[in-house]
Design a protein around this motif. Structure first.
Motif, mmCIF file in Angstrom:
data_model
loop_
_atom_site.group_PDB
_atom_site.id
_atom_site.type_symbol
_atom_site.label_atom_id
_atom_site.label_comp_id
_atom_site.label_asym_id
_atom_site.label_seq_id
_atom_site.Cartn_x
_atom_site.Cartn_y
_atom_site.Cartn_z
ATOM 1 N N VAL A 36 0.859 -1.180 0.000
ATOM 2 C CA VAL A 36 0.000 0.000 0.000
ATOM 3 C C VAL A 36 0.897 1.233 0.000
ATOM 4 O O VAL A 36 1.620 1.480 0.955
ATOM 5 C CB VAL A 36 -0.942 0.011 1.223
ATOM 6 C CG1 VAL A 36 -1.786 1.275 1.230
ATOM 7 C CG2 VAL A 36 -1.821 -1.243 1.234
ATOM 8 N N GLU A 37 0.858 1.975 -1.098
ATOM 9 C CA GLU A 37 1.683 3.176 -1.243
ATOM 10 C C GLU A 37 0.976 4.414 -0.703
ATOM 11 O O GLU A 37 1.581 5.240 -0.049
ATOM 12 C CB GLU A 37 2.035 3.386 -2.717
ATOM 13 C CG GLU A 37 2.781 2.225 -3.354
ATOM 14 C CD GLU A 37 4.260 2.260 -3.099
ATOM 15 O OE1 GLU A 37 4.837 3.348 -3.161
ATOM 16 O OE2 GLU A 37 4.833 1.197 -2.834
ATOM 17 N N GLU A 38 -0.295 4.559 -1.034
ATOM 18 C CA GLU A 38 -1.075 5.733 -0.624
ATOM 19 C C GLU A 38 -2.512 5.312 -0.329
ATOM 20 O O GLU A 38 -3.039 4.386 -0.950
ATOM 21 C CB GLU A 38 -1.096 6.797 -1.729
ATOM 22 C CG GLU A 38 0.251 7.393 -2.056
ATOM 23 C CD GLU A 38 0.831 8.264 -0.946
ATOM 24 O OE1 GLU A 38 0.052 8.820 -0.145
ATOM 25 O OE2 GLU A 38 2.064 8.374 -0.885
ATOM 26 N N ILE A 39 -3.148 6.026 0.598
ATOM 27 C CA ILE A 39 -4.557 5.821 0.920
ATOM 28 C C ILE A 39 -5.234 7.185 0.863
ATOM 29 O O ILE A 39 -4.897 8.084 1.633
ATOM 30 C CB ILE A 39 -4.748 5.198 2.320
ATOM 31 C CG1 ILE A 39 -4.012 3.859 2.420
ATOM 32 C CG2 ILE A 39 -6.240 5.028 2.632
ATOM 33 C CD1 ILE A 39 -4.001 3.256 3.819
ATOM 34 N N ARG A 51 -0.505 2.849 5.261
ATOM 35 C CA ARG A 51 0.520 3.021 4.239
ATOM 36 C C ARG A 51 1.740 2.187 4.630
ATOM 37 O O ARG A 51 2.146 2.180 5.791
ATOM 38 C CB ARG A 51 0.884 4.503 4.178
ATOM 39 C CG ARG A 51 1.551 4.885 2.922
ATOM 40 C CD ARG A 51 1.607 6.409 2.815
ATOM 41 N NE ARG A 51 2.721 6.730 1.975
ATOM 42 C CZ ARG A 51 3.811 7.337 2.372
ATOM 43 N NH1 ARG A 51 3.926 7.768 3.596
ATOM 44 N NH2 ARG A 51 4.787 7.550 1.532
ATOM 45 N N GLY A 52 2.298 1.444 3.676
ATOM 46 C CA GLY A 52 3.448 0.588 3.944
ATOM 47 C C GLY A 52 3.079 -0.851 4.238
ATOM 48 O O GLY A 52 3.946 -1.724 4.255
ATOM 49 N N VAL A 88 -0.015 -7.238 6.565
ATOM 50 C CA VAL A 88 1.087 -7.242 7.530
ATOM 51 C C VAL A 88 1.967 -6.047 7.203
ATOM 52 O O VAL A 88 2.051 -5.618 6.050
ATOM 53 C CB VAL A 88 1.864 -8.578 7.476
ATOM 54 C CG1 VAL A 88 2.597 -8.766 6.175
ATOM 55 C CG2 VAL A 88 2.795 -8.734 8.662
ATOM 56 N N SER A 89 2.603 -5.507 8.208
ATOM 57 C CA SER A 89 3.491 -4.362 8.019
ATOM 58 C C SER A 89 4.637 -4.727 7.090
ATOM 59 O O SER A 89 5.309 -5.745 7.286
ATOM 60 C CB SER A 89 4.041 -3.921 9.378
ATOM 61 O OG SER A 89 5.191 -3.136 9.222
ATOM 62 N N GLY A 90 4.875 -3.877 6.088
ATOM 63 C CA GLY A 90 6.002 -4.092 5.188
ATOM 64 C C GLY A 90 7.323 -4.051 5.931
ATOM 65 O O GLY A 90 8.264 -4.786 5.600
#
Length: 96
Positions: A36-39, A51-52, A88-90
């Protein structure tokens, strides 16, 4: 002792999709699913989705281990308002 990792940031949430605005997400394919780059503010997403994060499953279908084309097809096939996401968190994934 078990060698299985307990993912601290693993969580489930629901995708929000507006008929006019879409999901308001910018994602980038990676080897584990979509990062996820942007929300966007509209339609807004579940606060658990950040994000991330890496989306590793949608609608009960895994995204990790698939080719980019398979990720796109699987995500697209389940892309709808209320679809269940497993994320899950990048950052946690990079540290693993």
């Amino acid at each position: 002792r078990s060698s299985r990792r307990a993912w601290e940031t693993l969580r489930r949430c629901a995708l929000r999709v507006d008929p006019d605005a879409g999901a308001g997400l910018e994602v980038e394919a990676c080897d584990l699913g979509y990062t996820v780059e942007e929300i966007a503010a509209v339609p807004g997403q579940d606060p658990l989705l950040r994000r991330g994060d890496v989306v590793v499953e949608i609608g009960g279908e895994r995204l990790f281990g698939l080719t980019e084309a398979e990720v796109e097809a699987t995500f697209g096939g389940h892309f709808r308002d209320g679809a269940g996401l497993l994320v899950v968190s990048g950052e946690e994934l990079r540290e693993a």
